[in-house]
Design an enzyme around this catalytic site. Structure first.
Site, PDB file in Angstrom:
ATOM      1  N   HIS A  93      -2.938   0.820   4.260  1.00  0.00           N
ATOM      2  CA  HIS A  93      -1.731   0.792   3.308  1.00  0.00           C
ATOM      3  C   HIS A  93      -0.513  -0.298   4.021  1.00  0.00           C
ATOM      4  CE1 HIS A  93      -3.597   3.307   1.571  1.00  0.00           C
ATOM      5  NE2 HIS A  93      -1.950   3.668   0.251  1.00  0.00           N
ATOM      6  N   HIS A 115      -2.509   8.874   8.832  1.00  0.00           N
ATOM      7  CA  HIS A 115      -2.150   8.098   9.795  1.00  0.00           C
ATOM      8  C   HIS A 115      -1.420   8.225  11.403  1.00  0.00           C
ATOM      9  CE1 HIS A 115      -4.934   4.419   8.831  1.00  0.00           C
ATOM     10  NE2 HIS A 115      -4.004   4.654   7.813  1.00  0.00           N
TER      11      HIS A 115
END
Length: 238
Positions: free
Chosen positions: A152, A201
């Protein structure tokens, strides 16, 4: 008089040369930074830092509860979608179609090529490092791909920086030209922060994505600027 007559072309050439130098500097810094960070990640030297920062976004004693107002998790999930495949694909698709309609095929090909190649690089890097996702946040969204670098964050950097620089080259107003890259950076940062906030993450995944994403976007622009020496600007192709 001769200098004044040729001044616009000289200024444009100087601008391209300075842009090329800046792009190369970002590429070099991004690649070197990413390699240094990757070495630390592979060696396990970022575990303490990653854990501390990730947990700083959670309530003390209850990792399932994020910090902030009750509405903030929903906002962060909305923001993280701005770096997702679906949203970025639509943005790139509509941008490419628009550029084709206004007869700027080279710009359209550039945008599509930069983003698609960046997506391919992201998958290669994820497969190579094969880092496990964080498992510290209960009920975090399930992600099946590897963790490092953050896809992302990387693709947000590639897409938004590419579009930001393209729009800046089209725009003639200097204030607006600065605005487009600024928005691109803000969106990229917000997407990365959201990935850590929702617990999918590690912070170094996001940092790695930012570094290599910015480097890739600027590498693509560097190639374009180098190829354009003595030729019309990409934004004005027809």
């Amino acid at each position: 008089m001769s200098i004044l007559r040729h001044w616009p072309s000289v200024r444009a050439r100087v601008g391209r040369e300075l842009g090329l130098v800046l792009a190369l500097a970002v590429v070099a810094g991004g690649v070197l930074g990413f390699l240094a960070l990757a070495d630390l990640v592979v060696g396990g030297e970022t575990v303490a830092f990653d854990t501390q920062v990730l947990m700083a976004f959670r309530q003390a004693g209850d990792a399932a509860v994020p910090l902030g107002a009750p509405w903030l998790p929903t906002v962060m999930r909305d923001i993280t979608a701005l770096g997702g495949t679906a949203v970025l694909s639509l943005i790139v698709l509509f941008t490419v179609v628009y550029l084709v309609l206004v007869r700027r095929p080279a710009a359209a090909a550039f945008v599509a090529g930069a983003v698609l190649s960046g997506a391919g690089l992201s998958q290669v890097l994820k497969a190579f490092f094969d880092r496990a996702r964080p498992d510290l946040v209960p009920n975090a969204p399930i992600e099946l791909s590897a963790s490092f670098p953050s896809g992302h964050s990387m693709l947000a950097a590639v897409t938004y920086l590419t579009l930001g620089v393209l729009l800046a080259r089209i725009e003639t107003d200097r204030r607006v030209r600065v605005f487009f890259p600024f928005v691109a950076v803000v969106l990229t940062v917000l997407v990365g922060v959201s990935r850590v906030y929702i617990g999918v993450h590690w912070p170094t995944d996001v940092l790695g994505g930012w570094l290599i994403g910015a480097a890739w976007a600027m590498a693509c622009w560097g190639v374009v600027l180098w190829l354009q020496r003595g030729r019309p600007a990409l934004a004005a192709d027809g």
